[in-house]
Scaffold this motif. Structure first.
Motif, short mmCIF file in Angstrom:
data_model
loop_
_atom_site.label_atom_id
_atom_site.label_comp_id
_atom_site.label_asym_id
_atom_site.label_seq_id
_atom_site.Cartn_x
_atom_site.Cartn_y
_atom_site.Cartn_z
N GLU A 1 23.95 26.27 -29.72
CA GLU A 1 23.87 25.16 -28.76
C GLU A 1 23.30 25.62 -27.42
OE1 GLU A 1 26.64 21.28 -29.29
OE2 GLU A 1 27.57 23.26 -29.23
N GLU A 2 23.84 26.74 -26.90
CA GLU A 2 23.39 27.24 -25.61
C GLU A 2 21.90 27.57 -25.63
OE1 GLU A 2 26.09 28.20 -27.15
OE2 GLU A 2 27.65 27.43 -25.83
N CYS A 3 21.46 28.24 -26.70
CA CYS A 3 20.06 28.66 -26.75
C CYS A 3 19.14 27.46 -26.98
CB CYS A 3 19.86 29.71 -27.84
SG CYS A 3 20.66 31.28 -27.44
N LYS A 4 19.65 26.46 -27.67
CA LYS A 4 18.86 25.23 -27.81
C LYS A 4 18.61 24.66 -26.42
CE LYS A 4 21.38 23.02 -30.98
NZ LYS A 4 21.84 21.89 -31.79
N ALA A 5 19.68 24.62 -25.60
CA ALA A 5 19.58 24.05 -24.25
C ALA A 5 18.59 24.82 -23.39
CB ALA A 5 20.96 24.05 -23.60
N VAL A 6 18.75 26.14 -23.41
CA VAL A 6 17.87 26.96 -22.58
C VAL A 6 16.44 26.94 -23.12
CG1 VAL A 6 17.51 29.27 -21.68
CG2 VAL A 6 19.83 28.41 -21.98
N GLY A 7 16.34 26.86 -24.45
CA GLY A 7 15.00 26.82 -25.06
C GLY A 7 14.22 28.10 -24.91
N THR A 8 14.97 29.21 -24.86
CA THR A 8 14.28 30.50 -24.72
C THR A 8 14.46 31.31 -25.99
OG1 THR A 8 16.28 31.37 -23.77
CG2 THR A 8 14.58 30.63 -22.24
N GLU A 9 13.97 30.78 -27.08
CA GLU A 9 14.15 31.47 -28.34
C GLU A 9 13.21 32.65 -28.46
OE1 GLU A 9 14.78 30.37 -32.81
OE2 GLU A 9 14.28 28.60 -31.64
N SER B 1 40.88 36.23 -43.61
CA SER B 1 40.73 35.12 -44.52
C SER B 1 39.25 35.01 -44.89
CB SER B 1 41.20 33.82 -43.87
OG SER B 1 40.26 33.39 -42.92
N GLU B 2 39.01 34.47 -46.06
CA GLU B 2 37.63 34.35 -46.56
C GLU B 2 36.86 33.37 -45.68
OE1 GLU B 2 35.09 36.10 -48.38
OE2 GLU B 2 37.11 36.50 -49.11
N HIS B 3 35.75 33.82 -45.19
CA HIS B 3 34.92 32.90 -44.40
C HIS B 3 33.49 33.41 -44.36
CE1 HIS B 3 36.23 35.88 -41.36
NE2 HIS B 3 35.00 35.73 -40.92
N TYR B 4 32.57 32.57 -43.91
CA TYR B 4 31.16 32.95 -43.81
C TYR B 4 30.78 33.08 -42.35
CZ TYR B 4 31.50 31.34 -48.63
OH TYR B 4 31.87 31.19 -49.93
N HIS B 5 29.49 33.35 -42.08
CA HIS B 5 29.05 33.56 -40.70
C HIS B 5 27.79 32.78 -40.39
CE1 HIS B 5 31.59 37.26 -41.19
NE2 HIS B 5 32.04 36.78 -40.05
N ILE B 6 27.75 32.26 -39.17
CA ILE B 6 26.56 31.61 -38.65
C ILE B 6 26.04 32.47 -37.51
CG2 ILE B 6 25.60 29.45 -37.77
CD1 ILE B 6 28.10 28.02 -38.68
N ILE B 7 24.76 32.85 -37.58
CA ILE B 7 24.21 33.80 -36.61
C ILE B 7 23.08 33.14 -35.82
CG2 ILE B 7 23.01 36.00 -36.34
CD1 ILE B 7 24.65 35.93 -39.49
N CYS B 8 23.12 33.30 -34.52
CA CYS B 8 22.05 32.76 -33.67
C CYS B 8 20.89 33.76 -33.60
CB CYS B 8 22.57 32.48 -32.26
SG CYS B 8 21.27 31.86 -31.17
N ASN B 9 19.71 33.31 -34.00
CA ASN B 9 18.53 34.17 -33.99
C ASN B 9 18.06 34.48 -32.58
OD1 ASN B 9 17.94 34.77 -36.67
ND2 ASN B 9 17.03 32.75 -37.01
N SER B 10 18.55 33.73 -31.63
CA SER B 10 18.09 33.92 -30.27
C SER B 10 18.96 34.90 -29.49
CB SER B 10 18.04 32.56 -29.56
OG SER B 10 17.58 32.71 -28.25
N CYS B 11 20.27 34.68 -29.51
CA CYS B 11 21.14 35.52 -28.70
C CYS B 11 22.02 36.44 -29.53
CB CYS B 11 22.02 34.65 -27.79
SG CYS B 11 23.26 33.68 -28.67
N GLY B 12 22.00 36.29 -30.85
CA GLY B 12 22.75 37.20 -31.69
C GLY B 12 24.21 36.84 -31.90
N LYS B 13 24.64 35.76 -31.29
CA LYS B 13 26.03 35.34 -31.42
C LYS B 13 26.41 35.13 -32.89
CE LYS B 13 27.00 32.02 -28.72
NZ LYS B 13 26.74 30.61 -28.38
N ILE B 14 27.63 35.49 -33.25
CA ILE B 14 28.11 35.30 -34.62
C ILE B 14 29.33 34.40 -34.59
CG2 ILE B 14 28.96 36.41 -36.71
CD1 ILE B 14 27.55 38.95 -35.79
N VAL B 15 29.28 33.32 -35.33
CA VAL B 15 30.39 32.36 -35.35
C VAL B 15 30.96 32.30 -36.76
CG1 VAL B 15 30.97 29.92 -35.10
CG2 VAL B 15 29.37 30.98 -33.50
#
Lengths: 147, 147
Positions: free
Chosen positions: A137-145, A89-103
């Motif tokens: 969210e996880e990387c925000k918590a850890v703060g290790t960007e 299905s058509e959708h976009y992606h959100i990528i974490c610059n810290s851990c690389g996760k793709i949502v």
DNA sequence: TTATTAAATAATAATCTTTATAATCAGTTT
DNA sequence: AAACTGATTATAAAGATTATTATTTAATAA
């Protein structure tokens, strides 16, 4: 549900006159079941157990075939290797610059943007990509960007 | 005008405590003057005349530094090599699937999309990318599309 | 102006991803 | 069964990017 998607995909393959080999079936099945937008190498490693003799080239070949049929989309980000995603299905992606996760991110398609682009640039637009980058969210918590 | 952008960029470099070497200056100047979103190799070849001894690694190093400071953005498409773009003003890109041409596309920034993504995914979004793909006017005329 | 020093460069090797090639294999058709 | 077509395997090759190291240089201050 996932079973139905697999059957539909295989029907599409048949209609396109593409052979359904065990390796091709496995790549497709893995992509459909995977939520993680894997790289070619990750797919290769994941199927190693079932196909000990499979070549990396086979993974790439099948990804190319699936792409050409339109069942799979290739995603390129800043990092070294492409990622692959079933175009269910058509959708976009959100990528974490810290851990690389793709949502996955569902949002109404930006049709009016496409229309405007056609007008101002004189293109025929066939599709578009939108990616949002930030910190999960996880990387925000850890703060290790990174950087 | 372009002069001013160069001076501003150099000021940013100074503020970041980054040395302004002739090679770095040249890469930055080339990127600012270029409308074509060049690859690392294209930059390297373009500066070959002025810097016959410059290493490819120097181009990559400088692109990385300029990226880290935020003066330059890396764009990845399906093809093998990254392209680089000065982040002078926020804009999007329209890419021709037939000839590879990249055209800038100015459109009001999709802030509400970023806000929604922050809410649903719990990310802090810092920026986004939007690319539109299709066929440019010239390629429509010729009718020699790939695939 | 010269000396100092951390950073940048050049040259090169190494790595990593992807593609190309050629031989083999499997399924299908004749 | 033989021939044909396409897929796979194994491997080499290409291409982009990164790592390494010795050398050079820009910025700073004496």
């Amino acid at each position: 549900m996932s079973e139905k998607r697999l059957r539909d995909a295989i029907d599409t393959l048949k209609e396109s006159g593409v052979r359904i080999t065990p390796q091709r079936h496995a790549v497709l099945e893995y992509l459909l079941s995977s939520m993680s937008h894997p790289t070619a190498d990750e797919i290769y490693k994941a199927l190693e157990g079932k196909f000990p003799n499979m070549s990396v080239a086979t993974v790439y070949n099948n990804l190319r075939v699936l792409k050409e049929i339109g069942l799979v989309r290739e995603l390129t980000y800043g990092d070294s290797s492409s990622r692959f995603d079933c175009t269910t299905s058509e959708h976009y992606h959100i990528i974490c610059n810290s851990c690389g996760k793709i949502v996955d991110f569902h949002y109404p398609s930006l049709d009016e943007v496409e229309s405007l682009a056609e007008q101002v640039a004189g293109f025929d637009i066939s599709y578009h990509r939108l990616e949002l980058y930030g910190t999960c969210e996880e990387c925000k918590a850890v703060g290790t960007e990174k950087h």
